[in-house]
Design an enzyme around this catalytic site. Sequence first.
Site: not given
Length: 636
Positions: A457, A531
């Site tokens: 997130g 990520s």
Amino acid sequence: MNAMTSVSALKIVIVGHVDHGKSTLVGRLLHETGALPEGKVESLREVCDKRGMPFEWAFVMDALQAERDQGITIDTAQILFKTERRPYVIIDAPGHKEFLKNMVTGAASADAAVLVIDAIEGVQEQSRRHGYLLHLLGLRQLAVVVNKMDAVDFSEGRFQEVSAEISAYLAEIGVTPTEIIPAAARHGDNVSHRSANMPWYEGPTVIEALDGFAPVTEATSLPLRFPVQDVFKFDHRRIIAGRIESGNLKVGDRLLFSPSGKTARIASIEGWHVQPVAVTAVAGQSIGVTLDEQVFIERGQIASLLDNPPLGSYLFRARLFWLGRAPLSAGRRYKMKLGTAEYSVVVEKVERVIDVTDLASVDTDFVEKNAVAEVMLRSRGPVAFDEFVDNPKTGRFVLVDNFDIVGGGVISMKGLPDHRCKPDSVGDDITAVAHKVSLRDRQSVNRHKPGVLWLTGLSGSGKSTIAMEVERRLFAKGYQVFVLDGDNVRQGLNADLGFSPEDRAENVRRIGEVAHLFAQAGMIVIAAFISPYRADRDRARAASPGLFHEIFVKAPVEECQRRDPKGLYAKARQGGIAEFTGVTAPYEQPVNPELEIDTASLSIDEAVEVVLRYVEQDMQRDVDASSTEQRPDVTL
């Protein structure tokens, strides 16, 4: 003559709005340079007399009967001519909107371009569209011919008006024309000789402008790219056949076949009825090679040298021109043809549609016919390619839907990781050592399944806060659990990495491997990382098949910015942090995560409870039976 034949022909595409005089200019160029067969003009004049129609220089190029009848160019035509400097292959492309597909086909193979504009009508929408398409296809050498100056009494004022208009438009897309030339192609004014009707013009003629184009970069100077066309079996030999698109190769070179990663050395270069047997080959040659190993190679793979492979990715950006009758939209799947390969790709996102008239971005999720757009494409498997700016031969593609070509474009990796294809034989000398304690044994002792909880997130969404509290609560219940946090890992294991797309990809790759080792040890590892790229998360999932659980910690960027626990958003917006996700770098949301937590509507405690329920119920369903089994004896 010998010097001339040693110079490569420059491919020039002639484009412009319908009836602005493209084919007339081409016909006149051929006549002025002596490229037409003897008697050609006279025979065409006779045909025109018989049909009761005036002679047009355009008929020299209009090879189709339908074109002569309708007075428009339908297909692209190519013909060779030469000046004192070098030979040319000139491509006369159709200007009518209905035949843009043909125009794109012609322009795609050109080295430079000439844009023709009618002095009376000035810059039309189609003129702008053609200019943008040339830019889209990577053509940076462009001359503009303001034609039919005789129809405006050779007015310098009118020429300056048209020149200013097209210059302003091209400047907005980053193109500077090499020359803007006033001409009257029908009468030959400023085609090969300076016109006495325009003494105010002191620039080059059309032919001088063509001669002023710089030679294109020789394909032999680019990295080796040898797409496999087919594999033939003759007696005991397996011959890999194809055309070398760029670079060169020789017997003894070790080739990498992408995206499969297979490698082998060239044992021989094969030709048909060629003597003596070649030991080298260069760009432009169609050849076959045999290999020193019997590796499985198939059509579509790209052979390169080991030290300079193509890119390999599931995700890439594309600037494309849409030709399909049905609109392109997010979620639609198409067949992509790149070189000799075919891939199934899905439109991940329509990033923007460009209005070619004023270059404004149109806010829409659809791309209509004849529109230009920037989209994100995702393939089912890895695709081997180059960015178009680095190697046009392997950076250009077409999209196919139900056997019809519906679009074409060029590849860009702007803002995405630079994944290079790698040999699959790197670890040939490394043998994995099997553990004598099985994963099931560890699970039985720990009384819980291992796994990787991957929290992804935006910064400020609550990933680390949730991860740390989940770790505390699970540990208190007797779970073997550990958190891998982005900031903590970057202080040690990944201290050598920055925040470029490539470094972000490597950061996630390393964490994926470490998380896999934790899971193999029987533990639950909680990885809390932004990520941002889906392809990198997919790679982390592939490292721990069956044990990977993607948890999307969802929060709008506005909410994350409002929280801004580390002051990073404010710093990024002030230019203090480059490549910051959500501000100057993209974040790709998960498509089908195992769990989604909306921290804009849930408190931290509520979010933690959701994760705990998932761990204790969904992850542990098959542990109850094993937990009643007798624990194995453990001997230290």
